[in-house]
Design a protein around this motif. Structure first.
Motif, PDB file in Angstrom:
ATOM      1  N   ALA A 196     -15.852  35.441  47.525  1.00 12.77           N
ATOM      2  CA  ALA A 196     -16.332  35.986  48.791  1.00 12.77           C
ATOM      3  C   ALA A 196     -15.273  35.742  49.864  1.00 12.77           C
ATOM      4  CB  ALA A 196     -17.645  35.329  49.194  1.00 12.77           C
ATOM      5  N   SER A 216     -21.410  40.881  60.315  1.00 13.38           N
ATOM      6  CA  SER A 216     -21.329  42.188  59.684  1.00 13.38           C
ATOM      7  C   SER A 216     -20.796  42.024  58.274  1.00 13.38           C
ATOM      8  CB  SER A 216     -20.391  43.089  60.494  1.00 13.38           C
ATOM      9  OG  SER A 216     -20.048  44.255  59.772  1.00 13.38           O
ATOM     10  N   SER A 217     -21.148  42.970  57.422  1.00 10.16           N
ATOM     11  CA  SER A 217     -20.575  42.996  56.076  1.00 10.16           C
ATOM     12  C   SER A 217     -19.499  44.065  55.984  1.00 10.16           C
ATOM     13  CB  SER A 217     -21.672  43.246  55.034  1.00 10.16           C
ATOM     14  OG  SER A 217     -22.403  44.412  55.363  1.00 10.16           O
ATOM     15  N   THR A 220     -19.066  46.986  53.356  1.00 10.93           N
ATOM     16  CA  THR A 220     -19.939  46.679  52.222  1.00 10.93           C
ATOM     17  C   THR A 220     -21.405  46.712  52.663  1.00 10.93           C
ATOM     18  OG1 THR A 220     -20.004  44.285  52.608  1.00 10.93           O
ATOM     19  CG2 THR A 220     -18.150  45.135  51.334  1.00 10.93           C
ATOM     20  N   ALA A 222     -24.830  44.906  53.256  1.00 11.80           N
ATOM     21  CA  ALA A 222     -25.223  43.528  53.553  1.00 11.80           C
ATOM     22  C   ALA A 222     -26.141  43.005  52.460  1.00 11.80           C
ATOM     23  CB  ALA A 222     -25.928  43.459  54.897  1.00 11.80           C
ATOM     24  N   ALA A 226     -24.985  37.394  53.504  1.00 13.35           N
ATOM     25  CA  ALA A 226     -24.900  37.719  54.927  1.00 13.35           C
ATOM     26  C   ALA A 226     -26.226  37.450  55.620  1.00 13.35           C
ATOM     27  CB  ALA A 226     -24.504  39.186  55.103  1.00 13.35           C
ATOM     28  N   ARG A 242     -27.105  41.284  64.168  1.00 14.31           N
ATOM     29  CA  ARG A 242     -26.951  41.639  62.767  1.00 14.31           C
ATOM     30  C   ARG A 242     -26.551  43.110  62.680  1.00 14.31           C
ATOM     31  NH1 ARG A 242     -30.752  37.783  63.522  1.00 14.31           N
ATOM     32  NH2 ARG A 242     -31.286  36.327  61.814  1.00 14.31           N
ATOM     33  N   TRP A 244     -26.132  45.102  60.337  1.00 16.73           N
ATOM     34  CA  TRP A 244     -26.838  45.923  59.357  1.00 16.73           C
ATOM     35  C   TRP A 244     -28.239  46.317  59.853  1.00 16.73           C
ATOM     36  CZ3 TRP A 244     -25.237  40.905  58.597  1.00 16.73           C
ATOM     37  CH2 TRP A 244     -26.215  39.916  58.597  1.00 16.73           C
ATOM     38  N   GLY A 259     -12.611  44.337  54.303  1.00 17.28           N
ATOM     39  CA  GLY A 259     -13.985  44.737  54.022  1.00 17.28           C
ATOM     40  C   GLY A 259     -14.053  45.922  53.082  1.00 17.28           C
ATOM     41  N   VAL A 268     -18.379  39.940  48.079  1.00 15.23           N
ATOM     42  CA  VAL A 268     -18.973  39.618  49.376  1.00 15.23           C
ATOM     43  C   VAL A 268     -17.894  39.588  50.459  1.00 15.23           C
ATOM     44  CG1 VAL A 268     -20.171  37.828  50.712  1.00 15.23           C
ATOM     45  CG2 VAL A 268     -20.869  38.332  48.348  1.00 15.23           C
ATOM     46  N   LEU A 270     -17.924  38.848  54.714  1.00 15.53           N
ATOM     47  CA  LEU A 270     -18.690  38.535  55.916  1.00 15.53           C
ATOM     48  C   LEU A 270     -17.738  38.476  57.102  1.00 15.53           C
ATOM     49  CD1 LEU A 270     -21.445  37.820  57.130  1.00 15.53           C
ATOM     50  CD2 LEU A 270     -20.897  35.403  56.751  1.00 15.53           C
ATOM     51  N   HIS A 271     -17.944  39.382  58.033  1.00 20.27           N
ATOM     52  CA  HIS A 271     -17.133  39.510  59.247  1.00 20.27           C
ATOM     53  C   HIS A 271     -17.884  38.764  60.352  1.00 20.27           C
ATOM     54  CE1 HIS A 271     -15.399  41.753  62.724  1.00 20.27           C
ATOM     55  NE2 HIS A 271     -14.370  41.988  61.927  1.00 20.27           N
TER      56      HIS A 271
END
Length: 300
Positions: A196, A216-217, A220, A222, A226, A242, A244, A259, A268, A270-271
């Motif tokens: 990840a 953020s994902s 990708t 979420a 996340a 969030r 998403w 990403g 995975v 995760l931003h």
């Protein structure tokens, strides 16, 4: 008369021996200086990022240099010799972080040249488990400190710190949006091994006044990691947007190339965007890092 002379003679010998011993100790200290204590990773990283600026030298690596970097980083991950990285100007050494007592290997780009291609630190206490990414050091202020703290809390973590200010060379050094970077090569290698990625960013408070963090994902979908991170950070008192579920301004990371890489690899990503107020607080930094750790992002 003989007894006093004998005593004086003995005393003279003792004094002479003492002088010789003193000289030996002095010379021995001069030849063998006391070892300098190992610098903590926080010092190494902050010293590295302090030298970055928008007008520094930078050039993107050529295709053959990126291939060389990929081979060298694969060797580094597998604990093999890394002549490829040396060809690119990287220095590689092992160390022990005094804060954790854990061994690490660090690869640092050639200083003061256009090959400003980053700092990469591998925790050697466990197999690779998590990519901790700092793409905008010296621009997203203090994000490198979050990176070091998360690295220290995660055995087996790999810390990626970009080697140039994001504005260098007309923003070509913005590794979060440029695929032709050594940073992206390294991220690709880690995502390819199923790790990840947690990428750390910062925003000005006025850009999203009612928000402390944006999660953020990126490109990708979420997933549970996340969502767990959002739950833990909200429980710690952060106002979390969030991405998403709602709009979070221009802070959603959807154009981030790492990403997009994760989306292609089904891994995975995760931003994490943090307000300036959060980044300036050591207490809040500890809370952010704890929430990310508790989300269980690292590979067991």
């Amino acid at each position: 008369m003989s007894r006093p002379r004998t005593l004086l003679s003995v005393a003279g010998v003792v004094i002479a021996l003492a002088l010789v011993l003193t000289m030996v100790l002095i010379l021995g200290d001069a030849k063998s200086p006391k070892p300098v204590p190992e610098a903590g990773l926080d010092s190494l990283v902050t010293d590295f990022t302090a030298r970055l600026s928008a007008d520094q030298e930078y050039r993107s690596p050529k295709a053959d240099e990126r291939r060389t970097a990929a081979a060298g980083f694969a060797a580094l991950l597998d604990r093999r010799s890394t002549p490829e990285l040396a060809k690119l100007g990287f220095s590689v050494r092992d160390g022990v972080d005094p804060a954790t007592g854990r061994p690490y290997t660090i690869a640092v780009n050639e200083p003061g040249t256009e090959r400003a291609w980053g700092m990469y630190v591998l925790d050697r206490s466990a197999p690779p488990s998590l990519a901790v990414e700092v793409p905008h050091p010296a621009f997203d202020l203090r994000t490198e400190l979050f990176g070091v703290d998360l690295f220290r809390r995660t055995p087996g973590a790999v810390l990626l710190v970009a080697g140039a200010h994001r504005k260098a060379d007309g923003t070509k050094a913005d590794v979060a949006h440029q695929e032709d970077s050594v940073f992206h090569v390294m991220a690709t290698a880690l995502a390819g091994r199923g790790l990840a990625q947690v990428q750390l960013h910062g925003f000005h408070d006025e850009n999203l006044p009612s928000t402390d963090l944006v999660l953020s994902s990126g490109a990708t979908v979420a997933g549970d990691p996340a969502r767990r991170a959002a739950t833990h950070l909200t429980a710690d008192g952060f106002a979390v947007c969030r991405a998403w579920e709602e709009r979070c301004g221009a802070l959603e990371g959807t154009t981030n190339v790492q990403g997009k890489l994760a989306a292609a690899d089904d891994t995975v990503f995760l931003h994490v965007e943090m307000s300036r107020t959060v980044r300036e607080s050591p207490e809040r930094r500890a809370d952010v890092v704890r929430g990310l750790v508790e989300a269980g992002l690292a590979r067991p």
